[in-house]
Design an enzyme around this catalytic site. Structure first.
Site, PDB file in Angstrom:
ATOM      1  CB  ALA A   4      -0.866   0.044   0.979  1.00 38.13           C
ATOM      2  CD  GLU A  63       1.294  -0.239  -8.002  1.00 33.81           C
ATOM      3  OE1 GLU A  63       2.211  -0.723  -8.636  1.00 33.81           O
ATOM      4  OE2 GLU A  63      -0.082  -0.138  -8.330  1.00 33.81           O
ATOM      5  CB  SER A  79       2.395   7.869  -3.081  1.00 28.89           C
ATOM      6  OG  SER A  79       1.861   7.589  -1.854  1.00 28.89           O
ATOM      7  CB  CYS A 103      -5.874   5.465   4.027  1.00 29.84           C
ATOM      8  SG  CYS A 103      -4.020   5.309   3.571  1.00 29.84           S
ATOM      9  CD  GLU A 122       5.096   9.169   0.139  1.00 26.40           C
ATOM     10  OE1 GLU A 122       6.133   8.240   0.684  1.00 26.40           O
ATOM     11  OE2 GLU A 122       4.115   8.851  -0.537  1.00 26.40           O
TER      12      GLU A 122
END
Lengths: 414, 64
Positions: free
Chosen positions: A250, A253, A255, A363, A372
């Site tokens: 998780a 992939e 981001s 999440c 990010e």
């Protein structure tokens, strides 16, 4: 035979639409048109036919999504009859799936989730911001020093979140080709049950070995935290392996797709791109990221649930045992919650979007993802102001077949 | 304004800290909400209401 003759067929409700549809070529950034049409028809709760012919409920309204996803009578247990599996592979493998944060409910879910949340607190993620900035700058330096055009996916989108989740977990980045390949299989919609199992086993074996190394020689990383809990008898080694696998897959992939797709979208909206490039208020940048998350909603296949009891919602009764699908892109484009949802407006209040889900399953890594994205979108267009597509827009191949929406390649130049 | 948090409900999403960092924090060992300011000053009222609105677990309650 007489029994067979008198047996009644199960009642299949008439579907309002087939699900999932495709995002259309006209605007591949927008949710499928038939989902948006439900907003116009004033149908926040509808029926959809899915791959196995069943007709679970489809909850598309923003308010209805919140109600369903925070209702304790609604279960994530994929082993319950009536659960609307997203793929044949997942339906076949579900009976063998261990308990994870994705398929546990109530106290069990809370117990598992609390073993995973400490590395991802908001303040810890803020402390990583300088490192995220350093990785971003280094990757952009390398990109600018290298040949052009270049694929942004391999130059920036995939390496950045991979480097970060590796640094956080303590997974060696040198192994990125190995784990990215298996994670990509796990994220495929049309994978076979065998492919899925093989990918999980390969990743599991790899992470178990790393955990065992950390049990011998602990370091300053999340793997060592989990290894320590195995040594202390608080977690089994298979459980720790599974938690680390969830975080590793998780962690990159999602981001990665968001960086690529967000860049593709912004290159088409020069006015919004200019607002982003010239903004000197971190608050504006943070909100702009929320609006991009809302607009693109890369987890596009819909959260899956099943009702444990009868539930009244928006005038409909969802019966115990009936499946429920919550397509997050639809909630994020509900005009009741986001007026003129088709308008990308980086300044609109957008924090109430559902891209990270809603309710107790929201999440775990969302604060890492946010920072990010803030760093990448705040840096890339300032450092490469002439960034542009190096191929025709029509040549972009959008990923409809993956659990996270995106583009396979984004060839750019400057 | 008085704020009440429910630690049992909290799922450590960190949304409240992002919305109002002077009022909410997270425990180091599991990320569960820590209330720093039970009676936040009026200038923080909007942030606190926002924090309650974006809490996915509905673990923040505000009374006036």
């Amino acid at each position: 035979m007489a029994e067979t003759d008198t047996r009644t067929e199960p009642v299949v409700a008439a579907p309002d639409l087939e699900y999932p549809g495709e995002r259309s070529g006209k605007c591949p950034f927008a949710p499928p048109a038939e989902l948006l049409a439900l907003h116009e028809d004033g149908k926040p709760v509808a029926r959809a036919r899915i791959w196995d012919g069943s007709t679970p409920w489809l909850v598309t309204g923003h308010a209805a999504q919140r109600a369903v996803l925070s209702d304790p009578r609604v279960s994530s247990d994929e082993k319950q009859p009536g659960f609307p599996h997203p793929t044949r592979a997942q339906a076949e493998n579900a009976p063998h799936h261990p308990l994870t944060i994705f398929n546990a409910d109530g106290a069990e879910h809370t117990r598992i989730r609390r073993t995973m949340t400490s590395p991802f607190t908001r303040n810890r993620m803020e402390r990583l911001r300088p490192e995220i900035q350093r990785f971003t700058d280094e990757l952009i330096d390398q990109m600018l020093d290298g040949p052009k055009p270049v694929d942004l996916v391999t130059a920036l989108s995939l390496p950045l979140p991979s480097l970060m989740i590796c640094a956080l977990l303590g997974v060696p980045y040198e192994d990125h080709e190995f784990f990215q390949e298996h994670a990509a299989v796990a994220n495929k919609r049309f994978k076979t049950a065998d492919d899925d199992r093989r990918a999980m086993e390969a990743l599991g074996g790899y992470l178990t070995k790393l955990l065992q190394q950390r049990m011998e020689e602990p370091a300053e990383d999340v793997l060592s935290d989990f290894a320590g809990r195995v040594t202390a008898g608080e977690l089994t080694l298979p459980d720790a392996t599974l938690l680390c696998m969830v975080l590793l897959i998780a962690g990159h992939e999602t981001s990665a797709n968001m960086i690529t797709l967000g860049t593709a979208l912004l290159l088409e909206r020069p006015d919004q791109l200019e607002r982003l490039r010239t903004a000197d208020d971190p608050g504006f940048l943070a909100n702009a990221v929320e609006e991009l998350l809302r607009y693109l909603t890369i987890p596009h296949l819909g959260q899956r649930r099943v009702a444990r009891e009868d539930i009244e919602i928006e005038g409909e009764t969802i019966r115990a045992g009936e499946g429920i699908i919550v397509p997050l892109p639809a909630g994020n484009w509900d005009p009741q919650a986001f007026p003129e949802p088709e308008k990308l407006d980086l300044g609109r209040p957008a924090r109430h979007h559902h891209t990270f889900g809603w309710g107790v399953h929201q999440c775990v890594g969302q604060q890492l993802a946010r920072i990010e994205l803030q760093v990448v979108f705040g840096t890339l267009f300032r450092r490469v102001p002439t960034l542009r597509l190096a191929v025709d827009r029509e040549a972009l191949e959008f990923k409809g077949d993956s659990l996270a929406y995106g583009v396979h390649q984004l060839t750019v130049t400057w | 304004m008085k704020v009440v948090v429910d630690e049992e409900k909290c799922v450590a999403a960190g949304q409240c800290v992002a919305a109002a960092m002077d009022v909410f924090d997270q425990r180091d060992d599991d990320g569960i909400v820590v209330l720093l300011e039970e009676n936040p000053p009026p200038e923080l009222a909007d942030d606190v209401r926002n924090a309650a609105a974006v809490c996915p677990a509905l673990a923040i309650r505000i009374t006036d």
